[in-house]
Write a protein that holds these residues in place. Sequence first.
Motif, PDB file in Angstrom:
ATOM      1  N   THR A   1     -41.789 115.552  50.653  1.00  0.00           N
ATOM      2  CA  THR A   1     -40.929 114.799  51.565  1.00  0.00           C
ATOM      3  C   THR A   1     -39.697 114.218  50.897  1.00  0.00           C
ATOM      4  OG1 THR A   1     -42.352 112.960  51.088  1.00  0.00           O
ATOM      5  CG2 THR A   1     -42.773 114.148  53.128  1.00  0.00           C
ATOM      6  N   VAL A   2     -39.454 114.606  49.671  1.00  0.00           N
ATOM      7  CA  VAL A   2     -38.308 114.025  48.975  1.00  0.00           C
ATOM      8  C   VAL A   2     -37.017 114.334  49.734  1.00  0.00           C
ATOM      9  CG1 VAL A   2     -38.020 115.942  47.357  1.00  0.00           C
ATOM     10  CG2 VAL A   2     -37.324 113.680  46.675  1.00  0.00           C
TER      11      VAL A   2
ATOM     12  N   GLY B   1     -36.710 109.506  58.034  1.00  0.00           N
ATOM     13  CA  GLY B   1     -36.172 110.124  56.824  1.00  0.00           C
ATOM     14  C   GLY B   1     -34.869 110.859  57.082  1.00  0.00           C
TER      15      GLY B   1
ATOM     16  N   ASP C   1     -31.165 111.910  55.207  1.00  0.00           N
ATOM     17  CA  ASP C   1     -30.934 113.164  54.466  1.00  0.00           C
ATOM     18  C   ASP C   1     -30.147 114.157  55.319  1.00  0.00           C
ATOM     19  OD1 ASP C   1     -32.440 112.338  52.268  1.00  0.00           O
ATOM     20  OD2 ASP C   1     -34.299 113.236  53.023  1.00  0.00           O
TER      21      ASP C   1
ATOM     22  N   LYS D   1     -25.668 110.818  49.059  1.00  0.00           N
ATOM     23  CA  LYS D   1     -26.565 110.071  49.949  1.00  0.00           C
ATOM     24  C   LYS D   1     -27.523 109.257  49.085  1.00  0.00           C
ATOM     25  CE  LYS D   1     -30.737 109.664  52.107  1.00  0.00           C
ATOM     26  NZ  LYS D   1     -32.112 109.719  51.593  1.00  0.00           N
TER      27      LYS D   1
END
Length: 442
Positions: A247-248, A189, A192, A7
């Motif tokens: 938040t990675v 986000g 992911d 990803k």
Amino acid sequence: MQPKVSKFGGTSVADADMIRKVKAIVAADADRRYVVPSAPGKRSKDDQKVTDLLYLCHEHARQGIAFDEVFTLIARRYSEIAEGLGVDPELQKHLEKVKQEIARVAADGGGPDYAASRGEYLNGLIIAEFLGAQFFDAAELIHFDERGKFDEDQTYRVIDEKLKGSQLAVVPGFYGSLPDGSIKTFSRGGSDITGAVVARGVGASLYENWTDVSGLLMADPRIVDNPKAIQTLTYRELRELAYMGATVLHDEAIFPVRHAGIPVNIRNTNRSDDPGTMIVPGNGSEKHTGTITGIAGRKDFTVIALEKAMMNSQVGYGRRVLSVLEDHGVSFEHLPSGIDTMSLVVADSQIDGKLKDVLEALRVEVHPDTIEATPQMALIATVGRGMSHIPGMAAKLFGALSEADINIRMIDQGSSELNIIVGIHADDFETAMRAIYKAFVG
Ligand code: ADP
Ligand code: ASP
Ligand code: MG
């Protein structure tokens, strides 16, 4: 060989140069057969994310304001990327259709999901052509039920049927479809999550998450200067850190891969030789290292503190308190309690606009001696194996905060032995993060 799923986040696919790096990474390992791109993210600090612009288009359309200008910015981003890469997946035709559909969905009273999802969709078309890969529309692979909940059964069945045989495939991140065929996105986000779902669906040996940092760092690099990278951590540690603000990786992305025991490798697209961070199942026998794994935190919480003499001996008190929250549709984060006290820590996003009613209902339902709401709280989680069992860890944490003159308003050392959570005033957030990092890491 089992395939790998790779990803690539927004900054990794922000322009043609970055997408060339993506191609080199994919080409370097024949097992990298499933590529999940995000929408083009920021190319520099002051740049705009395409997803944000698409939300803006929808909002303008909803209010009946022309959105041509914003849409032109988006169209230009994609044209530059496609021209820079020398590909043309009939981009103009797709852009035209997207623009019309954004207007139509808004006119029909639909939500922003269709517009938002087109960031990954269009980027996916371009990247697939550039990689010479098969393009799969995520609307046909990722499914949600009528209530908008991710539908695992159907999704994994369809992935098995349609995607598994592909030699090299591109699946855009972030969205899927509802039973009526309309588009639904995950939360922000969420690419992911798509990557993790695809990894589980195709039975990947590894889920690679390529981003703009060389792995999960021990603290947010926007707050602590040059934090150390974490080499290895377990799903559970990651879940704690991700949920609390690292938040990675989207905190919900853990579940599909954890279920299948697929390790996650967080890597840096700009430094592809760096090994990054490995996230592994863990077997419970991880050594106590005597130090911490990482620190993460979030702002925007409110604490509702209740005090009532003999609270502990009242059967059903806790249940009545929680049922007030339930009646108001409010979820809570933490619930530290003492002999005569109970604190409800709730995210402002949950309680905004409802606080007055909730306080009133609590007064009526549980008759506290005192009740007080403290806004502007921040929570910081210090995460480490056996964190709350190793003597001295807590002392070191509290010592660091006291030395930095920070008043601790709440401590939750509760049920997870993995972390200690402190509540502090939001203004102290950055100072507290740095103080804790310094005490444990130096
Ligand atoms: P992507 O667009 O690739 O999905 P994100 O912006 O979602 O990337 O996540 C990467 C960013 O997360 C980093 O650039 C960094 O600023 C931020 N971040 C916050 N906490 C951490 C942490 N503990 N370790 C690494 N990065 C972090
Ligand atoms: N593009 C989406 C967002 O900005 C999803 C993602 O990047 O993961 O939130
Ligand atoms: Mg991200």
